[in-house]
Design an enzyme around this catalytic site. Structure first.
Site, PDB file in Angstrom:
ATOM      1  N   GLY A  58     -33.406   1.534  56.319  1.00  0.00           N
ATOM      2  CA  GLY A  58     -33.927   1.798  54.985  1.00  0.00           C
ATOM      3  C   GLY A  58     -33.768   3.273  54.683  1.00  0.00           C
ATOM      4  O   GLY A  58     -32.732   3.858  54.959  1.00  0.00           O
ATOM      5  N   SER A  60     -35.471   6.811  55.595  1.00  0.00           N
ATOM      6  CA  SER A  60     -36.427   7.377  56.555  1.00  0.00           C
ATOM      7  C   SER A  60     -37.479   8.255  55.893  1.00  0.00           C
ATOM      8  O   SER A  60     -38.633   8.280  56.335  1.00  0.00           O
ATOM      9  CB  SER A  60     -35.687   8.174  57.634  1.00  0.00           C
ATOM     10  OG  SER A  60     -34.965   9.255  57.072  1.00  0.00           O
ATOM     11  N   CYS A  90     -30.982   2.270  62.490  1.00  0.00           N
ATOM     12  CA  CYS A  90     -30.647   3.195  61.419  1.00  0.00           C
ATOM     13  C   CYS A  90     -31.844   4.099  61.096  1.00  0.00           C
ATOM     14  O   CYS A  90     -32.188   4.955  61.903  1.00  0.00           O
ATOM     15  CB  CYS A  90     -30.141   2.423  60.191  1.00  0.00           C
ATOM     16  SG  CYS A  90     -29.255   3.452  58.998  1.00  0.00           S
ATOM     17  N   ARG A 119     -29.537  12.931  60.112  1.00  0.00           N
ATOM     18  CA  ARG A 119     -29.562  11.933  59.047  1.00  0.00           C
ATOM     19  C   ARG A 119     -28.216  11.880  58.314  1.00  0.00           C
ATOM     20  O   ARG A 119     -27.531  12.877  58.193  1.00  0.00           O
ATOM     21  CB  ARG A 119     -30.661  12.264  58.034  1.00  0.00           C
ATOM     22  CG  ARG A 119     -32.049  12.342  58.606  1.00  0.00           C
ATOM     23  CD  ARG A 119     -33.043  13.025  57.663  1.00  0.00           C
ATOM     24  NE  ARG A 119     -33.026  12.444  56.330  1.00  0.00           N
ATOM     25  CZ  ARG A 119     -32.580  13.071  55.249  1.00  0.00           C
ATOM     26  NH1 ARG A 119     -32.080  14.295  55.334  1.00  0.00           N
ATOM     27  NH2 ARG A 119     -32.618  12.488  54.074  1.00  0.00           N
ATOM     28  N   ILE A 148     -24.205   2.185  57.747  1.00  0.00           N
ATOM     29  CA  ILE A 148     -24.494   2.353  56.324  1.00  0.00           C
ATOM     30  C   ILE A 148     -25.384   3.585  56.162  1.00  0.00           C
ATOM     31  O   ILE A 148     -26.565   3.549  56.517  1.00  0.00           O
ATOM     32  CB  ILE A 148     -25.194   1.105  55.744  1.00  0.00           C
ATOM     33  CG1 ILE A 148     -24.368  -0.158  56.015  1.00  0.00           C
ATOM     34  CG2 ILE A 148     -25.446   1.283  54.246  1.00  0.00           C
ATOM     35  CD1 ILE A 148     -25.098  -1.449  55.677  1.00  0.00           C
ATOM     36  N   ARG A 149     -24.831   4.671  55.649  1.00  0.00           N
ATOM     37  CA  ARG A 149     -25.573   5.940  55.531  1.00  0.00           C
ATOM     38  C   ARG A 149     -26.313   6.211  56.843  1.00  0.00           C
ATOM     39  O   ARG A 149     -27.496   6.517  56.868  1.00  0.00           O
ATOM     40  CB  ARG A 149     -26.556   5.896  54.358  1.00  0.00           C
ATOM     41  CG  ARG A 149     -25.907   5.783  53.002  1.00  0.00           C
ATOM     42  CD  ARG A 149     -26.942   5.825  51.894  1.00  0.00           C
ATOM     43  NE  ARG A 149     -27.654   7.110  51.900  1.00  0.00           N
ATOM     44  CZ  ARG A 149     -28.910   7.274  51.488  1.00  0.00           C
ATOM     45  NH1 ARG A 149     -29.609   6.226  51.076  1.00  0.00           N
ATOM     46  NH2 ARG A 149     -29.468   8.461  51.497  1.00  0.00           N
ATOM     47  N   HIS A 185     -26.495  -1.435  62.117  1.00  0.00           N
ATOM     48  CA  HIS A 185     -27.304  -2.573  61.663  1.00  0.00           C
ATOM     49  C   HIS A 185     -26.830  -3.881  62.302  1.00  0.00           C
ATOM     50  O   HIS A 185     -26.086  -4.653  61.679  1.00  0.00           O
ATOM     51  CB  HIS A 185     -27.204  -2.712  60.141  1.00  0.00           C
ATOM     52  CG  HIS A 185     -27.859  -1.630  59.363  1.00  0.00           C
ATOM     53  ND1 HIS A 185     -29.150  -1.730  58.889  1.00  0.00           N
ATOM     54  CD2 HIS A 185     -27.404  -0.418  58.968  1.00  0.00           C
ATOM     55  CE1 HIS A 185     -29.462  -0.627  58.234  1.00  0.00           C
ATOM     56  NE2 HIS A 185     -28.422   0.192  58.264  1.00  0.00           N
ATOM     57  N   GLU A 187     -28.353  -6.570  62.576  1.00  0.00           N
ATOM     58  CA  GLU A 187     -28.909  -7.730  61.879  1.00  0.00           C
ATOM     59  C   GLU A 187     -28.001  -8.247  60.769  1.00  0.00           C
ATOM     60  O   GLU A 187     -28.214  -9.365  60.274  1.00  0.00           O
ATOM     61  CB  GLU A 187     -30.292  -7.398  61.311  1.00  0.00           C
ATOM     62  CG  GLU A 187     -30.319  -6.473  60.108  1.00  0.00           C
ATOM     63  CD  GLU A 187     -30.157  -5.005  60.451  1.00  0.00           C
ATOM     64  OE1 GLU A 187     -30.228  -4.189  59.514  1.00  0.00           O
ATOM     65  OE2 GLU A 187     -29.951  -4.662  61.639  1.00  0.00           O
TER      66      GLU A 187
END
Length: 209
Positions: A58, A60, A90, A119, A148-149, A185, A187
């Site tokens: 998400g 942070s 992440c 980050r 992802i980022r 990720h 998941e």
């Protein structure tokens, strides 16, 4: 789901998912697919009884602010210090890290994992990418990872161990005892071996709060 801490009933361990922000549903689905019971965790009262916790991806900075607003940050750190197994993906890895080298003003982590992280190490959302990672602890085949980022582990302290690195040497998966962290990720890819590893860690710990 966002308004409930309801548990799935079954015979598996009760695993919490920190549900302040991020891809909560995906982790719940994976954990339940392995037979675990799940509980959404937002407040200190949600911690007693869980045997492990997932901190999802998400944002942070938002997770940090909400974890303090809901009063969960301190009790969660105490639970980590007491040996609660925790898996951060992440942004969850950022939350577990002892140091954020490029933290914004007043940003804090929960800590417990002896690493420093950076980050958004790979750029913006448009710079997201996928790669196959060799993870010796998980064997063959390589793990297909989606970034992802994503953060990167800038340094690994003596208490932690690197589990996977990119070809350029940057560390993207770490473990320290009952703590597990990945920059990517699992998941979202269908390769759920890191979740299976985490549930094995929960079983090995054999504890509840």
């Amino acid at each position: 789901m966002a308004g409930s801490t309801a548990e799935q009933h079954g015979d598996g361990p009760l695993v919490g998912v920190l549900a302040l922000q991020g891809d909560v549903r995906e982790h719940v689905r994976v954990l339940q697919g392995f037979g675990a019971r799940t509980r959404l965790v937002r407040q200190p009262k949600d911690l007693p009884g869980i045997s492990g916790l997932v901190i999802p991806g998400g944002e942070s900075t938002v997770m940090d602010k909400l974890s303090r607003q809901f009063g969960i940050a301190g009790p969660l750190r105490s639970a980590i210090d007491d040996g609660l197994p925790v898996y951060g993906t992440c942004a969850g890895l950022i939350m577990l890290a002892d140091e954020i080298v490029d933290a914004i003003h007043d940003q804090r982590s929960i800590g417990g994992l002896d690493v420093s992280v950076r980050r958004n190490a790979f750029g913006s959302q448009t710079a997201s990418f996928e790669v196959d990672l060799d993870v010796p602890a998980l064997g063959d085949p390589p793990v297909h990872a989606v970034f992802i980022r994503a953060p990167v582990v800038a340094s690994v302290g003596p208490a932690a161990s690197a589990l996977a690195s990119l070809d350029d040497g940057r560390v993207v998966a770490v473990r320290q005892g009952a703590l597990l962290g990945t920059s990517f990720h699992p998941e979202v890819t269908g390769d759920l071996r890191f979740h299976r590893l985490f549930l094995d860690m929960v079983e090995d710990a054999g504890r509840t709060l």
